[in-house]
Design a protein around this motif. Structure first.
Motif, PDB file in Angstrom:
ATOM      1  N   GLY A 130       0.838  -1.188   0.000  1.00  0.00           N
ATOM      2  CA  GLY A 130       0.000   0.000   0.000  1.00  0.00           C
ATOM      3  C   GLY A 130       0.874   1.239   0.000  1.00  0.00           C
ATOM      4  O   GLY A 130       1.969   1.240   0.557  1.00  0.00           O
ATOM      5  N   PHE A 131       0.424   2.292  -0.642  1.00  0.00           N
ATOM      6  CA  PHE A 131       1.214   3.519  -0.704  1.00  0.00           C
ATOM      7  C   PHE A 131       0.267   4.689  -0.940  1.00  0.00           C
ATOM      8  O   PHE A 131      -0.877   4.517  -1.368  1.00  0.00           O
ATOM      9  N   ARG A 132       0.748   5.899  -0.644  1.00  0.00           N
ATOM     10  CA  ARG A 132      -0.055   7.087  -0.858  1.00  0.00           C
ATOM     11  C   ARG A 132       0.499   7.882  -2.041  1.00  0.00           C
ATOM     12  O   ARG A 132       1.687   8.184  -2.093  1.00  0.00           O
ATOM     13  N   ASN A 133      -0.377   8.220  -2.972  1.00  0.00           N
ATOM     14  CA  ASN A 133      -0.010   9.039  -4.112  1.00  0.00           C
ATOM     15  C   ASN A 133       0.192  10.475  -3.646  1.00  0.00           C
ATOM     16  O   ASN A 133      -0.727  11.091  -3.099  1.00  0.00           O
ATOM     17  N   GLN A 134       1.366  11.026  -3.869  1.00  0.00           N
ATOM     18  CA  GLN A 134       1.683  12.342  -3.335  1.00  0.00           C
ATOM     19  C   GLN A 134       1.004  13.479  -4.086  1.00  0.00           C
ATOM     20  O   GLN A 134       1.042  14.623  -3.636  1.00  0.00           O
ATOM     21  N   TYR A 135       0.360  13.189  -5.208  1.00  0.00           N
ATOM     22  CA  TYR A 135      -0.328  14.232  -5.960  1.00  0.00           C
ATOM     23  C   TYR A 135      -1.787  14.379  -5.535  1.00  0.00           C
ATOM     24  O   TYR A 135      -2.284  15.503  -5.446  1.00  0.00           O
ATOM     25  N   ASP A 144      14.582  18.605  -8.053  1.00  0.00           N
ATOM     26  CA  ASP A 144      13.922  19.901  -7.943  1.00  0.00           C
ATOM     27  C   ASP A 144      13.897  20.364  -6.496  1.00  0.00           C
ATOM     28  O   ASP A 144      13.224  19.761  -5.653  1.00  0.00           O
ATOM     29  N   ALA A 145      14.628  21.425  -6.196  1.00  0.00           N
ATOM     30  CA  ALA A 145      14.724  21.917  -4.818  1.00  0.00           C
ATOM     31  C   ALA A 145      13.401  22.460  -4.314  1.00  0.00           C
ATOM     32  O   ALA A 145      13.178  22.547  -3.097  1.00  0.00           O
ATOM     33  N   ALA A 146      12.497  22.829  -5.222  1.00  0.00           N
ATOM     34  CA  ALA A 146      11.196  23.367  -4.822  1.00  0.00           C
ATOM     35  C   ALA A 146      10.183  22.274  -4.528  1.00  0.00           C
ATOM     36  O   ALA A 146       9.068  22.573  -4.083  1.00  0.00           O
ATOM     37  N   ALA A 147      10.544  21.017  -4.747  1.00  0.00           N
ATOM     38  CA  ALA A 147       9.673  19.867  -4.462  1.00  0.00           C
ATOM     39  C   ALA A 147       8.318  19.980  -5.149  1.00  0.00           C
ATOM     40  O   ALA A 147       7.286  19.626  -4.573  1.00  0.00           O
ATOM     41  N   GLN A 148       8.325  20.448  -6.395  1.00  0.00           N
ATOM     42  CA  GLN A 148       7.082  20.535  -7.150  1.00  0.00           C
ATOM     43  C   GLN A 148       6.632  19.168  -7.652  1.00  0.00           C
ATOM     44  O   GLN A 148       5.473  18.973  -8.009  1.00  0.00           O
ATOM     45  N   GLY A 149       7.564  18.223  -7.735  1.00  0.00           N
ATOM     46  CA  GLY A 149       7.215  16.865  -8.138  1.00  0.00           C
ATOM     47  C   GLY A 149       6.916  16.707  -9.611  1.00  0.00           C
ATOM     48  O   GLY A 149       6.276  15.727 -10.011  1.00  0.00           O
ATOM     49  N   LYS A 173       6.705  15.376  -3.857  1.00  0.00           N
ATOM     50  CA  LYS A 173       5.756  16.463  -4.064  1.00  0.00           C
ATOM     51  C   LYS A 173       5.337  16.936  -2.679  1.00  0.00           C
ATOM     52  O   LYS A 173       4.583  16.271  -1.979  1.00  0.00           O
ATOM     53  N   ALA A 174       5.863  18.090  -2.265  1.00  0.00           N
ATOM     54  CA  ALA A 174       5.648  18.514  -0.882  1.00  0.00           C
ATOM     55  C   ALA A 174       5.685  20.026  -0.760  1.00  0.00           C
ATOM     56  O   ALA A 174       6.102  20.741  -1.678  1.00  0.00           O
ATOM     57  N   GLU A 175       5.232  20.513   0.406  1.00  0.00           N
ATOM     58  CA  GLU A 175       5.309  21.924   0.752  1.00  0.00           C
ATOM     59  C   GLU A 175       6.597  22.152   1.537  1.00  0.00           C
ATOM     60  O   GLU A 175       7.025  21.285   2.317  1.00  0.00           O
ATOM     61  N   LEU A 176       7.207  23.321   1.345  1.00  0.00           N
ATOM     62  CA  LEU A 176       8.470  23.646   2.008  1.00  0.00           C
ATOM     63  C   LEU A 176       8.248  24.653   3.131  1.00  0.00           C
ATOM     64  O   LEU A 176       7.371  25.518   3.048  1.00  0.00           O
ATOM     65  N   CYS A 177       9.080  24.543   4.154  1.00  0.00           N
ATOM     66  CA  CYS A 177       9.075  25.537   5.224  1.00  0.00           C
ATOM     67  C   CYS A 177       9.466  26.896   4.624  1.00  0.00           C
ATOM     68  O   CYS A 177      10.354  26.975   3.763  1.00  0.00           O
TER      69      CYS A 177
END
Length: 319
Positions: A65-70, A111-116, A211-215
């Motif tokens: 099982g896994f979670r789709n990051q989008y 990608d340093a901005a983690a846009q995915g 694919k994530a939000e950054l501090c």
């Protein structure tokens, strides 16, 4: 080897023939087979998955099982945990296509901005010379690297065709903003590859922050998936801050989204089998990596572990 009933075998067959399934689709199949709803009969559902994974372990496969990051949804799929010379024979992708896929994966992960994601134009302009295997004799002696002609001559039109096939096979996907992102099969098969690629992990779930939000603090490296932010901040009162540096996190939790999915089922971890109503986990492996792109396992038919044994030979790996 534990003996599987026809219901267990049908669940495996559904994942092998259709590829990774979203949780509601997989739950619907389970309900049709057993007459039980996984939402209310979670322990029974987890017992089925645990028994399936015990059987699949004999053929180096697992139901993961896994979670789709989008989209934040949970998916289920069957993966092969080994890579050998025989399995490489099962790939339908050519060497240049595999190199092209690796180049796209690396561009997204770097990608340093983690846009995915990356744009179609950037994907088509990727140079495949960088995908030549390292460690050759000429490289170790400081000599020039030999680039195979198939990589040199891989045209834009061939790249576009490979891109279309990778999207169709769910290794890649078109994101909502029209870019190229990772498909559900990549999230399913490449978990350990992500961790081994030094991608910062999500501060909440510890999965790779592709694919994530950054501090907002430029000196802080914290990444948190959007769905993890909802889970984190919806349970907090008062100021919302970075869990590492304390910088204020500008995030508004949508009132209409009450995180019911997060309460229904957590994403399976890598080592602990399902145990109870709240902390049920799928038993998952640690050996899947980027080589999995050469796999055809999730589209291969087979309703018994004998068929699955053949599937392990049809799953190839990137090198």
């Amino acid at each position: 080897m534990p003996e599987l009933s026809w219901r267990h075998q049908t669940l495996i067959q559904a994942l092998l023939s259709r590829g990774p399934l979203r949780d509601d689709e997989f739950h619907s199949i389970f309900t049709g087979l057993t007459g039980k709803n996984p939402g209310t009969q979670r322990q029974l559902f987890d017992e089925y998955l645990l028994k399936i994974n015990k059987a699949l372990s004999y053929v180096q496969c697992e139901l993961r099982g896994f979670r789709n990051q989008y989209d934040g949804r949970i998916y289920y799929g069957v993966v092969n945990n080994i890579s050998d010379e025989q399995s490489k024979l099962g790939t339908k992708y050519s060497v240049p296509q595999i190199a092209f896929f690796k180049a796209i994966i690396e561009a997204i992960l770097q990608d340093a901005a983690a846009q995915g994601s990356i744009s179609d134009i950037d994907a088509l302009n990727l140079r495949l010379e960088n995908q030549v295997l390292t460690g050759t004799e000429s490289q170790s002696q400081g000599g020039p690297t030999h680039v195979p002609l198939p990589l040199k001559n891989f045209s834009i039109s061939q790249k576009q065709k490979a891109l279309d096939e990778l999207v169709q096979d769910q290794w890649l996907t078109h994101t909502t903003d029209g870019n190229i992102g990772l498909g559900v099969r990549s999230f399913l098969d490449l978990r350990s590859y992500f961790h081994n690629s030094d991608i910062p992990s999500c501060q909440v779930c510890n999965e790779a922050g592709v694919k994530a939000e950054l501090c907002q603090n430029d000196c802080c490296t914290v990444r948190i998936h959007k769905y993890c932010l909802k889970k984190l901040f919806s349970k907090r009162r008062g100021e919302r801050v970075c869990p590492s540096c304390g910088t204020q996190w500008h995030f508004v939790v949508p009132k209409a989204e009450l995180l019911e999915e997060d309460e229904e089922s957590d994403v399976p971890t890598q080592s602990q089998p399902p145990l109870g109503p709240k902390r049920k986990r799928l038993e998952t492996g640690k050996t899947g990596d980027a080589n999995a792109v050469q796999s055809g396992s999730s589209q291969t038919s087979g309703s018994t572990t004998t068929d699955l044994r053949r599937t392990t030979r049809s799953t190839a790996r990137l090198k």
